[in-house]
Design a protein around this motif. Structure first.
Motif, PDB file in Angstrom:
ATOM      1  N   UNK A   1       0.836  -1.198   0.000  1.00  0.00           N
ATOM      2  CA  UNK A   1       0.000   0.000   0.000  1.00  0.00           C
ATOM      3  C   UNK A   1       0.872   1.249   0.000  1.00  0.00           C
ATOM      4  N   UNK A   2       1.946   1.230   0.796  1.00  0.00           N
ATOM      5  CA  UNK A   2       2.865   2.357   0.846  1.00  0.00           C
ATOM      6  C   UNK A   2       3.511   2.603  -0.511  1.00  0.00           C
ATOM      7  N   UNK A   3       3.780   1.529  -1.250  1.00  0.00           N
ATOM      8  CA  UNK A   3       4.413   1.639  -2.560  1.00  0.00           C
ATOM      9  C   UNK A   3       3.409   1.948  -3.667  1.00  0.00           C
ATOM     10  N   UNK A   4       2.140   2.037  -3.321  1.00  0.00           N
ATOM     11  CA  UNK A   4       1.139   2.402  -4.314  1.00  0.00           C
ATOM     12  C   UNK A   4       0.604   1.257  -5.137  1.00  0.00           C
ATOM     13  N   UNK A   5       0.904   0.009  -4.747  1.00  0.00           N
ATOM     14  CA  UNK A   5       0.396  -1.137  -5.493  1.00  0.00           C
ATOM     15  C   UNK A   5      -1.013  -1.534  -5.054  1.00  0.00           C
ATOM     16  N   UNK A   6      -1.341  -1.265  -3.787  1.00  0.00           N
ATOM     17  CA  UNK A   6      -2.648  -1.620  -3.232  1.00  0.00           C
ATOM     18  C   UNK A   6      -3.288  -0.401  -2.593  1.00  0.00           C
ATOM     19  N   UNK A   7      -4.620  -0.475  -2.468  1.00  0.00           N
ATOM     20  CA  UNK A   7      -5.354   0.575  -1.780  1.00  0.00           C
ATOM     21  C   UNK A   7      -6.333  -0.066  -0.805  1.00  0.00           C
ATOM     22  N   UNK A   8      -6.390   0.472   0.407  1.00  0.00           N
ATOM     23  CA  UNK A   8      -7.380   0.026   1.383  1.00  0.00           C
ATOM     24  C   UNK A   8      -8.545   1.002   1.305  1.00  0.00           C
ATOM     25  N   UNK A   9      -9.681   0.534   0.853  1.00  0.00           N
ATOM     26  CA  UNK A   9     -10.840   1.402   0.667  1.00  0.00           C
ATOM     27  C   UNK A   9     -11.909   1.034   1.680  1.00  0.00           C
ATOM     28  N   UNK A  10     -12.315   2.040   2.450  1.00  0.00           N
ATOM     29  CA  UNK A  10     -13.314   1.802   3.485  1.00  0.00           C
ATOM     30  C   UNK A  10     -14.604   1.276   2.876  1.00  0.00           C
ATOM     31  N   UNK A  11     -15.127   0.192   3.468  1.00  0.00           N
ATOM     32  CA  UNK A  11     -16.363  -0.394   2.994  1.00  0.00           C
ATOM     33  C   UNK A  11     -16.206  -1.273   1.774  1.00  0.00           C
ATOM     34  N   UNK A  12     -14.992  -1.358   1.229  1.00  0.00           N
ATOM     35  CA  UNK A  12     -14.753  -2.157   0.021  1.00  0.00           C
ATOM     36  C   UNK A  12     -13.762  -3.275   0.309  1.00  0.00           C
ATOM     37  N   UNK A  13     -12.607  -2.920   0.859  1.00  0.00           N
ATOM     38  CA  UNK A  13     -11.557  -3.897   1.109  1.00  0.00           C
ATOM     39  C   UNK A  13     -10.260  -3.457   0.468  1.00  0.00           C
ATOM     40  N   UNK A  14      -9.355  -4.398   0.253  1.00  0.00           N
ATOM     41  CA  UNK A  14      -8.065  -4.109  -0.371  1.00  0.00           C
ATOM     42  C   UNK A  14      -8.161  -4.347  -1.861  1.00  0.00           C
ATOM     43  N   UNK A  15      -7.882  -3.320  -2.650  1.00  0.00           N
ATOM     44  CA  UNK A  15      -7.993  -3.416  -4.104  1.00  0.00           C
ATOM     45  C   UNK A  15      -6.656  -3.116  -4.772  1.00  0.00           C
ATOM     46  N   UNK A  16      -6.533  -3.550  -6.024  1.00  0.00           N
ATOM     47  CA  UNK A  16      -5.334  -3.276  -6.815  1.00  0.00           C
ATOM     48  C   UNK A  16      -5.384  -1.820  -7.272  1.00  0.00           C
ATOM     49  N   UNK A  17      -4.326  -1.081  -6.998  1.00  0.00           N
ATOM     50  CA  UNK A  17      -4.300   0.352  -7.300  1.00  0.00           C
ATOM     51  C   UNK A  17      -4.047   0.599  -8.783  1.00  0.00           C
ATOM     52  N   UNK A  18      -4.554   1.704  -9.313  1.00  0.00           N
ATOM     53  CA  UNK A  18      -4.259   2.076 -10.704  1.00  0.00           C
ATOM     54  C   UNK A  18      -2.809   2.532 -10.821  1.00  0.00           C
ATOM     55  N   UNK A  19      -2.276   2.629 -12.046  1.00  0.00           N
ATOM     56  CA  UNK A  19      -0.901   3.099 -12.223  1.00  0.00           C
ATOM     57  C   UNK A  19      -0.705   4.467 -11.587  1.00  0.00           C
ATOM     58  N   UNK A  20       0.496   4.727 -11.118  1.00  0.00           N
ATOM     59  CA  UNK A  20       0.777   6.007 -10.491  1.00  0.00           C
ATOM     60  C   UNK A  20       0.709   7.152 -11.483  1.00  0.00           C
ATOM     61  N   UNK A  21       0.326   8.316 -10.985  1.00  0.00           N
ATOM     62  CA  UNK A  21       0.338   9.533 -11.783  1.00  0.00           C
ATOM     63  C   UNK A  21       1.739  10.112 -11.730  1.00  0.00           C
ATOM     64  N   UNK A  22       2.314  10.439 -12.893  1.00  0.00           N
ATOM     65  CA  UNK A  22       3.641  11.041 -12.931  1.00  0.00           C
ATOM     66  C   UNK A  22       3.535  12.552 -12.819  1.00  0.00           C
ATOM     67  N   UNK A  23       4.141  13.134 -11.800  1.00  0.00           N
ATOM     68  CA  UNK A  23       4.152  14.576 -11.622  1.00  0.00           C
ATOM     69  C   UNK A  23       5.436  15.109 -12.237  1.00  0.00           C
TER      70      UNK A  23
END
Length: 253
Positions: free
Chosen positions: A60-82
């Motif tokens: 999650x810290x590396x941006x690969x996963x997201x913990x979403x309240x009421x949903x669970x752990x999901x696969x994160x979308x690709x990172x946005x390049x700033x």
């Protein structure tokens, strides 16, 4: 996702498990897909749930996963390049700008904003609030501060309220010739209002990108954009604006 025995691994178990899970995310899961619950994952990998949680927290810290309240752990979308390198300069709201205007208010700026804009402490500015989406998720929020001197032709008729007001302010800003811009990036902690908009806990790590837009030899507008640190990465070079990289092989880890 097969069972892996980790007892003989010399590195911390959670770290090796993180690597195994990361490979599975690339080959077996799609963006937004919900992972099995912790009990099932721990059983399949033969690890304690505490070890599994450490691996999931790291991903999650590396941006690969997201913990979403009421949903669970999901696969994160690709990172946005700033992008923080060079490139063509453009006003906010110009063609190709992926930010979405939300609303606009006229208010007395904070001391820090007034100093950056070189305006009087009691001189009102137009503050445009915008958001940035990626994969259907808000990944950044922005406050764009514009002094009245930058939009002299703005009238009450032009600025009803909300999104319409924000767009009217940006249209008037575009009448000026942009001479350049200066950008800085720093790591920060999400304030309560930013955390709420970005669906994060207050204090979560964020990237704060501050941009000064220069016209007529002065700061004509000041942008303070807050990006989720777990979904964004810095890019350098001549590419202007903000890019979204969809190639998993180019994700930051």
């Amino acid at each position: 996702m097969g069972t892996t025995q980790l007892d003989s691994v010399q590195e911390p178990k959670y770290w090796h498990l993180k690597t195994v899970l990361s490979e599975a995310l690339d080959s077996e899961f799609s963006v937004g897909e919900i992972l099995p619950n912790e009990r099932d994952l721990a059983a399949r990998f033969g690890v304690a749930r505490a070890t599994l949680r450490q691996a999931l927290e790291q991903l999650e810290l590396e941006g690969r996963l997201q913990r979403r309240r009421g949903v669970g752990t999901t696969v994160a979308p690709p990172r946005v390049g700033v992008a923080v390198g060079g490139g063509q300069h453009a006003w906010p709201g110009a063609a190709g700008d992926a930010w979405q205007a939300v609303d606009c208010v006229q208010e007395t700026p904070s001391a820090a904003v007034a100093t950056a804009l070189e305006t009087g402490a009691d001189e009102p500015v137009h503050t445009v609030r915008r958001s940035r989406m990626s994969g259907g998720q808000r990944v950044a929020t922005e406050l764009l501060h514009i002094p009245a001197a930058s939009v002299p032709g703005l009238t009450a008729i032009d600025t009803p309220s909300g999104t319409a007001r924000a767009r009217a302010v940006l249209r008037e800003l575009h009448r000026m010739d942009l001479e350049g811009q200066e950008r800085s990036v720093e790591l920060g902690s999400a304030r309560a209002d930013d955390a709420r908009e970005l669906d994060r806990l207050p204090g979560s790590p964020v990237l704060v990108v501050t941009t000064r837009f220069i016209a007529q030899g002065r700061t004509a507008a000041l942008s303070v954009a807050t990006y989720r640190a777990d979904t964004c990465r810095l890019t350098f070079g001549e590419t202007p604006g903000v890019e979204i990289h969809h190639d998993p092989a180019r994700r930051a880890s």
